[in-house]
Design an enzyme around this catalytic site. Sequence first.
Site, mmCIF file in Angstrom:
data_model
loop_
_atom_site.group_PDB
_atom_site.id
_atom_site.type_symbol
_atom_site.label_atom_id
_atom_site.label_comp_id
_atom_site.label_asym_id
_atom_site.label_seq_id
_atom_site.Cartn_x
_atom_site.Cartn_y
_atom_site.Cartn_z
ATOM 1 N N GLU A 170 0.996 -1.324 0.103
ATOM 2 C CA GLU A 170 0.039 -0.076 0.077
ATOM 3 C C GLU A 170 0.902 1.346 0.012
ATOM 4 O OE1 GLU A 170 -2.502 2.650 3.156
ATOM 5 O OE2 GLU A 170 -2.868 0.224 3.692
ATOM 6 N N ARG A 172 1.137 10.000 0.800
ATOM 7 C CA ARG A 172 1.786 11.318 1.613
ATOM 8 C C ARG A 172 3.136 11.987 1.201
ATOM 9 N NH1 ARG A 172 2.722 7.299 7.042
ATOM 10 N NH2 ARG A 172 0.754 6.231 6.638
ATOM 11 N N LYS A 221 -10.965 -0.379 6.917
ATOM 12 C CA LYS A 221 -9.530 -0.262 7.605
ATOM 13 C C LYS A 221 -9.968 0.222 9.177
ATOM 14 C CE LYS A 221 -5.430 2.467 7.587
ATOM 15 N NZ LYS A 221 -4.404 3.328 6.898
#
Length: 183
Positions: free
Chosen positions: A32, A36, A120
């Site tokens: 993943e 960012r 999640k």
Amino acid sequence: MDKFIPVVVIKQLDEVEKILSALIKNDINCAEITFRTACAKEAIELAVKKFPNMNVGAGTVINATQCNDALKAGAKFIVSPGLSPEVAKVCKEQNIPYYPGCVTPTEIMQALDLGITTVKFFPANVYGGLKALKALSAPFPQVKFIPTGGVDRSNIDEFLEFDKIAAIGGSFFVKEALEKQGE
């Protein structure tokens, strides 16, 4: 779905091959790559090109623009720290798995309304960990969780024993893989 979802932060493109190769050598075929950093889209493109058999997705996706960029780059799944109806819509239209961060009953109900049954659970350690997941599973037996944040080698087995865990997410997978490789 892969049982382990390493959270990968790529700061420079030359890290892609090193990190993903280390994960593969540790029998982890998933990554993943977070949105960012400034090079996230390019990192996903490179990862998909160099590792076509790896399940490469995008994480920390917080809006439809980032989602579309990630999908154009070749992401095979999308993860968000929270629930974004606009990201859910894009993923549904593109038939791409979307795993939004959901930690409250209200957020889980919103995910279910959007047709999402795997979420999640982030940050897992802050929101009650395994104890909270077991409590949330009672009213939501159809939901599977991907705990991320605060899951590590000291508690991973406890999480994996719970049948409502779809996968474990975490950056510690990357750290371990690189350490084994001597990086």
